[in-house]
Design an enzyme around this catalytic site. Sequence first.
Site, PDB file in Angstrom:
ATOM      1  N   GLY A  11       0.794  -1.228   0.000  1.00  0.00           N
ATOM      2  CA  GLY A  11       0.000   0.000   0.000  1.00  0.00           C
ATOM      3  C   GLY A  11       0.820   1.268   0.000  1.00  0.00           C
ATOM      4  O   GLY A  11       0.379   2.298   0.515  1.00  0.00           O
ATOM      5  N   SER A  12       2.030   1.232  -0.561  1.00  0.00           N
ATOM      6  CA  SER A  12       2.823   2.472  -0.598  1.00  0.00           C
ATOM      7  C   SER A  12       2.178   3.492  -1.530  1.00  0.00           C
ATOM      8  O   SER A  12       2.245   4.687  -1.302  1.00  0.00           O
ATOM      9  CB  SER A  12       4.263   2.183  -1.028  1.00  0.00           C
ATOM     10  OG  SER A  12       4.304   1.838  -2.396  1.00  0.00           O
ATOM     11  N   ASN A  13       1.501   3.010  -2.572  1.00  0.00           N
ATOM     12  CA  ASN A  13       0.776   3.943  -3.451  1.00  0.00           C
ATOM     13  C   ASN A  13      -0.423   4.543  -2.706  1.00  0.00           C
ATOM     14  O   ASN A  13      -0.702   5.739  -2.831  1.00  0.00           O
ATOM     15  CB  ASN A  13       0.322   3.230  -4.726  1.00  0.00           C
ATOM     16  CG  ASN A  13       1.448   3.095  -5.734  1.00  0.00           C
ATOM     17  OD1 ASN A  13       1.879   4.072  -6.306  1.00  0.00           O
ATOM     18  ND2 ASN A  13       1.945   1.894  -5.903  1.00  0.00           N
ATOM     19  N   LEU A  89      -3.800  -6.612  -7.230  1.00  0.00           N
ATOM     20  CA  LEU A  89      -3.588  -7.753  -8.140  1.00  0.00           C
ATOM     21  C   LEU A  89      -4.837  -8.613  -8.079  1.00  0.00           C
ATOM     22  O   LEU A  89      -4.926  -9.564  -7.332  1.00  0.00           O
ATOM     23  CB  LEU A  89      -2.372  -8.570  -7.659  1.00  0.00           C
ATOM     24  CG  LEU A  89      -1.098  -7.755  -7.460  1.00  0.00           C
ATOM     25  CD1 LEU A  89       0.002  -8.617  -6.869  1.00  0.00           C
ATOM     26  CD2 LEU A  89      -0.656  -7.140  -8.774  1.00  0.00           C
ATOM     27  N   ASN A 106      -5.608   2.870 -12.816  1.00  0.00           N
ATOM     28  CA  ASN A 106      -4.603   1.894 -12.377  1.00  0.00           C
ATOM     29  C   ASN A 106      -3.211   2.486 -12.522  1.00  0.00           C
ATOM     30  O   ASN A 106      -2.980   3.346 -13.373  1.00  0.00           O
ATOM     31  CB  ASN A 106      -4.714   0.616 -13.247  1.00  0.00           C
ATOM     32  CG  ASN A 106      -3.765  -0.483 -12.760  1.00  0.00           C
ATOM     33  OD1 ASN A 106      -3.633  -0.710 -11.566  1.00  0.00           O
ATOM     34  ND2 ASN A 106      -3.105  -1.134 -13.700  1.00  0.00           N
ATOM     35  N   HIS A 108       0.780   1.306 -13.096  1.00  0.00           N
ATOM     36  CA  HIS A 108       1.582   0.143 -13.465  1.00  0.00           C
ATOM     37  C   HIS A 108       3.060   0.560 -13.543  1.00  0.00           C
ATOM     38  O   HIS A 108       3.370   1.630 -14.094  1.00  0.00           O
ATOM     39  CB  HIS A 108       1.109  -0.426 -14.820  1.00  0.00           C
ATOM     40  CG  HIS A 108       1.850  -1.658 -15.217  1.00  0.00           C
ATOM     41  ND1 HIS A 108       1.594  -2.897 -14.633  1.00  0.00           N
ATOM     42  CD2 HIS A 108       2.862  -1.853 -16.084  1.00  0.00           C
ATOM     43  CE1 HIS A 108       2.435  -3.787 -15.149  1.00  0.00           C
ATOM     44  NE2 HIS A 108       3.203  -3.181 -16.021  1.00  0.00           N
ATOM     45  N   ASP A 149      -4.149  -3.930 -18.017  1.00  0.00           N
ATOM     46  CA  ASP A 149      -3.178  -2.852 -18.315  1.00  0.00           C
ATOM     47  C   ASP A 149      -3.336  -2.343 -19.744  1.00  0.00           C
ATOM     48  O   ASP A 149      -2.352  -1.995 -20.406  1.00  0.00           O
ATOM     49  CB  ASP A 149      -1.737  -3.374 -18.124  1.00  0.00           C
ATOM     50  CG  ASP A 149      -1.490  -3.876 -16.718  1.00  0.00           C
ATOM     51  OD1 ASP A 149      -0.685  -4.815 -16.559  1.00  0.00           O
ATOM     52  OD2 ASP A 149      -2.114  -3.349 -15.771  1.00  0.00           O
ATOM     53  N   GLU A 178       5.846   6.191  -9.381  1.00  0.00           N
ATOM     54  CA  GLU A 178       4.437   5.807  -9.262  1.00  0.00           C
ATOM     55  C   GLU A 178       3.709   6.704  -8.277  1.00  0.00           C
ATOM     56  O   GLU A 178       2.612   7.209  -8.564  1.00  0.00           O
ATOM     57  CB  GLU A 178       4.316   4.370  -8.764  1.00  0.00           C
ATOM     58  CG  GLU A 178       4.757   3.317  -9.737  1.00  0.00           C
ATOM     59  CD  GLU A 178       4.681   1.944  -9.110  1.00  0.00           C
ATOM     60  OE1 GLU A 178       3.608   1.585  -8.590  1.00  0.00           O
ATOM     61  OE2 GLU A 178       5.697   1.229  -9.142  1.00  0.00           O
TER      62      GLU A 178
HETATM   63  C1  GRF Z   1       4.378  -2.497  -6.736  1.00  0.00           C
HETATM   64  O1  GRF Z   1       5.060  -3.490  -7.471  1.00  0.00           O
HETATM   65  C2  GRF Z   1       3.978  -1.391  -7.643  1.00  0.00           C
HETATM   66  O2  GRF Z   1       4.910  -1.234  -8.670  1.00  0.00           O
HETATM   67  C3  GRF Z   1       2.668  -1.866  -8.217  1.00  0.00           C
HETATM   68  O3  GRF Z   1       2.081  -2.642  -7.204  1.00  0.00           O
HETATM   69  C4  GRF Z   1       3.080  -3.107  -6.284  1.00  0.00           C
HETATM   70  C5  GRF Z   1       2.774  -2.787  -4.864  1.00  0.00           C
HETATM   71  O4  GRF Z   1       2.515  -1.441  -4.733  1.00  0.00           O
HETATM   72  N1  GRF Z   1       1.869  -0.769  -8.623  1.00  0.00           N
HETATM   73  P1  GRF Z   1       2.035  -0.856  -3.291  1.00  0.00           P
HETATM   74  O5  GRF Z   1       3.283  -0.567  -2.507  1.00  0.00           O
HETATM   75  O6  GRF Z   1       1.201  -1.952  -2.629  1.00  0.00           O
HETATM   76  O7  GRF Z   1       1.258   0.362  -3.610  1.00  0.00           O
END
Ligand code: GRF
Length: 205
Positions: A11-13, A89, A106, A108, A149, A178
């Site tokens: 979940g860093s995004n 995913l 999304n 990617h 995608d 991202e």
């Molecule tokens: C990472 O590989 C990112 O490139 C893709 O999803 C994966 C996990 O991202 N978008 P996040 O840290 O869970 O947001």
Amino acid sequence: LNIAVMISGSGSNLQSIIDAIEKNILKSEIKIVISNMEKAYGLVRAKKHGIDAVYLSKKDYSSLKEYEKELLEVFKNKKIDLIVLAGYLGIVPEEIIKYYKNKIVNIHPSLIPSFCGKGFYGINVHEKVLEYGVKVTGATTHFVDEGVDTGPIIIQEPLKIEEEITAEELQKRVLDIEHKILVETIRLIEDKRLEINGRKVLIRR
Ligand code: GRF
């Protein structure tokens, strides 16, 4: 905008959206975070910020239809305007894609249409990038259509590969991009600056 964020992992995004909202860079509100993985750390991140966070997986439903109905219910109850797939995913049921046409985004970790589609996710995208020996990679945000995608591209940012680096290092550098372009994408949608013309997404002024 009332945003729903779908995740599967760290979940860093998601975190980059939370941070941007808390810094008033974004005017939106995350109304719910949905993960299809029970242990996704992203659920912890959401709860830490008082955001509704639920585990919801297709496998807990008797049919895709049931799962789809549940998702639609949640999105309607929360009056969702925008669904963000952030490291998600999983599949987005057909009906959701139709109902939320051009309202699902999304992110990617490559320059679509390279290194994307079924099987291209997480670290293996970067392994394939390095294996191929491309000199430029990057990240892409796009609207979600029924393919994997394949929807209309919103923002792409390149990253030059100029020295020998590991897939882990490359993933870190792409992840930074991202986080940046995902927030930028949401801001463009907030400001209604995107004009969608078939596959083309034009950014106004
Ligand atoms: C990472 O590989 C990112 O490139 C893709 O999803 C994966 C996990 O991202 N978008 P996040 O840290 O869970 O947001």
